[in-house]
Design a protein around this motif. Structure first.
Motif, PDB file in Angstrom:
ATOM      1  N   ALA A   1       0.847  -1.188   0.000  1.00 24.47           N
ATOM      2  CA  ALA A   1       0.000   0.000   0.000  1.00 24.47           C
ATOM      3  C   ALA A   1       0.885   1.241   0.000  1.00 24.47           C
ATOM      4  O   ALA A   1       1.871   1.314   0.731  1.00 24.47           O
ATOM      5  CB  ALA A   1      -0.928   0.002   1.205  1.00 24.47           C
ATOM      6  N   ASP A   2       0.513   2.206  -0.851  1.00 24.38           N
ATOM      7  CA  ASP A   2       1.341   3.388  -1.078  1.00 24.38           C
ATOM      8  C   ASP A   2       0.495   4.657  -0.963  1.00 24.38           C
ATOM      9  O   ASP A   2       0.907   5.711  -1.396  1.00 24.38           O
ATOM     10  CB  ASP A   2       1.955   3.257  -2.485  1.00 24.38           C
ATOM     11  CG  ASP A   2       3.109   4.185  -2.737  1.00 24.38           C
ATOM     12  OD1 ASP A   2       3.749   4.613  -1.777  1.00 24.38           O
ATOM     13  OD2 ASP A   2       3.371   4.487  -3.920  1.00 24.38           O
ATOM     14  N   GLY A   3      -0.700   4.522  -0.438  1.00 19.00           N
ATOM     15  CA  GLY A   3      -1.629   5.640  -0.327  1.00 19.00           C
ATOM     16  C   GLY A   3      -3.035   5.108  -0.518  1.00 19.00           C
ATOM     17  O   GLY A   3      -3.237   3.912  -0.740  1.00 19.00           O
ATOM     18  N   PRO A   4      -4.040   5.989  -0.442  1.00 22.33           N
ATOM     19  CA  PRO A   4      -5.420   5.540  -0.644  1.00 22.33           C
ATOM     20  C   PRO A   4      -5.613   4.941  -2.039  1.00 22.33           C
ATOM     21  O   PRO A   4      -5.356   5.615  -3.033  1.00 22.33           O
ATOM     22  CB  PRO A   4      -6.248   6.814  -0.482  1.00 22.33           C
ATOM     23  CG  PRO A   4      -5.349   7.778   0.210  1.00 22.33           C
ATOM     24  CD  PRO A   4      -3.945   7.412  -0.171  1.00 22.33           C
ATOM     25  N   GLN A   5      -5.967   3.692  -2.091  1.00 20.33           N
ATOM     26  CA  GLN A   5      -6.224   2.963  -3.335  1.00 20.33           C
ATOM     27  C   GLN A   5      -5.013   2.950  -4.274  1.00 20.33           C
ATOM     28  O   GLN A   5      -5.152   2.774  -5.477  1.00 20.33           O
ATOM     29  CB  GLN A   5      -7.444   3.528  -4.056  1.00 20.33           C
ATOM     30  CG  GLN A   5      -8.721   3.291  -3.312  1.00 20.33           C
ATOM     31  CD  GLN A   5      -9.937   3.597  -4.158  1.00 20.33           C
ATOM     32  OE1 GLN A   5      -9.847   4.051  -5.287  1.00 20.33           O
ATOM     33  NE2 GLN A   5     -11.101   3.312  -3.612  1.00 20.33           N
ATOM     34  N   THR A   6      -3.811   3.129  -3.728  1.00 21.12           N
ATOM     35  CA  THR A   6      -2.585   3.128  -4.521  1.00 21.12           C
ATOM     36  C   THR A   6      -1.622   2.106  -3.940  1.00 21.12           C
ATOM     37  O   THR A   6      -1.443   2.028  -2.729  1.00 21.12           O
ATOM     38  CB  THR A   6      -1.921   4.525  -4.511  1.00 21.12           C
ATOM     39  OG1 THR A   6      -2.852   5.468  -5.024  1.00 21.12           O
ATOM     40  CG2 THR A   6      -0.675   4.547  -5.357  1.00 21.12           C
TER      41      THR A   6
END
Length: 171
Positions: free
Chosen positions: A74-79
């Motif tokens: 996970a790299d951010g919201p929905q990313t």
């Protein structure tokens, strides 16, 4: 399909990563991936021990021999940040892997609207792979000794609730 097999292409199988994969992958890891790990003062064993039991980490096997490990962080919201490392023997199976790759990326997109990848600028084969899979080169990240190409791929079939421009206007 066999238990734990997520997808299959010919004799290649995608399975959840397990501790049993660590030693075989570490012993056969490609020179490019060993070099990349060395940039971060990491050894293959050290890296695999950290990542093998995380969610969204998988191994590509052929006849129960691991050829690649890949995952999404996970790299951010929905990313998510997608990554992959390959055994030397993957070269012998590259075309089978290419056939399976679109399904692999769609599977990885499952929980993420956008996938990012950072690939060493010198790793032309993997850059071509990313472009072929629909990733777009977005930027070059300059490092001290090496540069990375930053790639982005959006799943247009998945709704992005964090995209402010697509939210309804409330009056």
């Amino acid at each position: 399909m066999e238990p734990n097999v997520i997808m299959k292409q010919g004799r290649l199988k995608l399975v959840p990563a397990e501790k049993k994969h660590i030693i075989p992958l570490a012993e056969t890891l490609s020179e490019e991936n060993i070099f990349e790990l060395s940039l971060f003062d990491r050894t293959p064993i050290d890296f695999f021990m950290e990542f093998v039991e995380k969610d969204d980490v998988y191994v590509v096997e052929k006849d129960y021999v691991p050829l690649a490990i890949t995952g999404v962080e996970a790299d951010g919201p929905q990313t998510g940040l997608m990554w992959a490392m390959f055994a030397k023997d993957m070269q012998k199976n590259w075309y089978s892997f290419l056939k399976a790759s679109p399904n692999l990326v769609e599977f990885m997109h499952g929980n993420y609207y956008k996938l990012n990848m950072n690939i060493l600028e010198s790793n032309e084969r993997i850059i071509k792979w990313a472009l072929w899979l629909g990733f777009k080169a977005d930027a070059v990240i300059k490092g001290e000794n090496v540069d990375y190409v930053h790639f982005v791929r959006c799943n247009l079939l998945k709704k992005n609730v964090y995209n402010l421009a697509s939210r309804p206007v409330i009056h």
